[in-house]
Design a protein around this motif. Structure first.
Motif, mmCIF file in Angstrom:
data_model
loop_
_atom_site.group_PDB
_atom_site.id
_atom_site.type_symbol
_atom_site.label_atom_id
_atom_site.label_comp_id
_atom_site.label_asym_id
_atom_site.label_seq_id
_atom_site.Cartn_x
_atom_site.Cartn_y
_atom_site.Cartn_z
ATOM 1 N N GLY A 130 0.807 -1.219 0.000
ATOM 2 C CA GLY A 130 0.000 0.000 0.000
ATOM 3 C C GLY A 130 0.836 1.263 0.000
ATOM 4 N N THR A 131 1.909 1.288 0.764
ATOM 5 C CA THR A 131 2.776 2.469 0.796
ATOM 6 C C THR A 131 3.381 2.707 -0.580
ATOM 7 N N SER A 132 3.791 1.647 -1.238
ATOM 8 C CA SER A 132 4.362 1.764 -2.575
ATOM 9 C C SER A 132 3.304 2.248 -3.571
ATOM 10 N N ARG A 133 2.101 1.721 -3.486
ATOM 11 C CA ARG A 133 1.019 2.161 -4.387
ATOM 12 C C ARG A 133 0.691 3.633 -4.161
ATOM 13 N N ASN A 134 0.612 4.060 -2.894
ATOM 14 C CA ASN A 134 0.329 5.466 -2.595
ATOM 15 C C ASN A 134 1.432 6.372 -3.130
ATOM 16 N N THR A 135 2.677 5.954 -2.976
ATOM 17 C CA THR A 135 3.809 6.742 -3.474
ATOM 18 C C THR A 135 3.731 6.877 -4.986
#
Length: 141
Positions: free
Chosen positions: A12-17
């Motif tokens: 999720g953090t990677s997708r948000n970034t």
């Protein structure tokens, strides 16, 4: 202008970034590092560019970190890099390279510090946290 993200689409953090990068109108080069891990020289280059200790790039959660006893303080940086290359899941993510710098973007909003273009519209992370307001400005913490 080149922006590169070392990305895990399951994170999720990677997708948000990634979406914060796209929110500037830029389509970055996406490297799914679990499929195409960086070379040793590239990983060393990224760590140097981020100006962080090698240990700060190690991911513990959901990895073989404990089984490999990577908390052993006697392990050298070179050995830790060997483990990251052998087990790319140990590389924390996402790492973003832009003309303004290289950063491990945890939390995802850290990418805003190195994006050369402004945010174009409102952005809310997958967990519901608003990061960019309707004027395209970062929401205060």
């Amino acid at each position: 202008m080149t922006v590169t993200i070392y990305h895990n689409p399951q994170c999720g953090t990677s997708r948000n970034t990634l979406e914060l990068i796209r929110n500037t109108g830029v389509e970055p080069e996406i490297i799914e590092y679990l499929i195409n891990p960086p070379s040793r020289s590239k990983l060393v280059e990224l760590i140097a560019a981020m100006n962080i200790p090698v240990r700060d790039l190690l991911r513990k959660k959901g990895t073989p970190y404990d089984e490999l006893n990577l908390d052993d303080p006697n392990l050298t940086d070179a050995t830790l890099i060997d483990f990251m290359l052998a087990h790319p899941i140990l590389i924390n993510r996402p790492i973003v390279e832009t003309p303004l710098g290289t950063k491990l973007c945890r939390p995802s909003e850290l990418v805003l510090d190195i994006l050369p273009l402004p945010q174009l519209k409102e952005f809310t992370k997958e967990d519901g946290e608003k990061v960019i307001n309707t004027e395209g400005r970062r929401v205060s913490m």
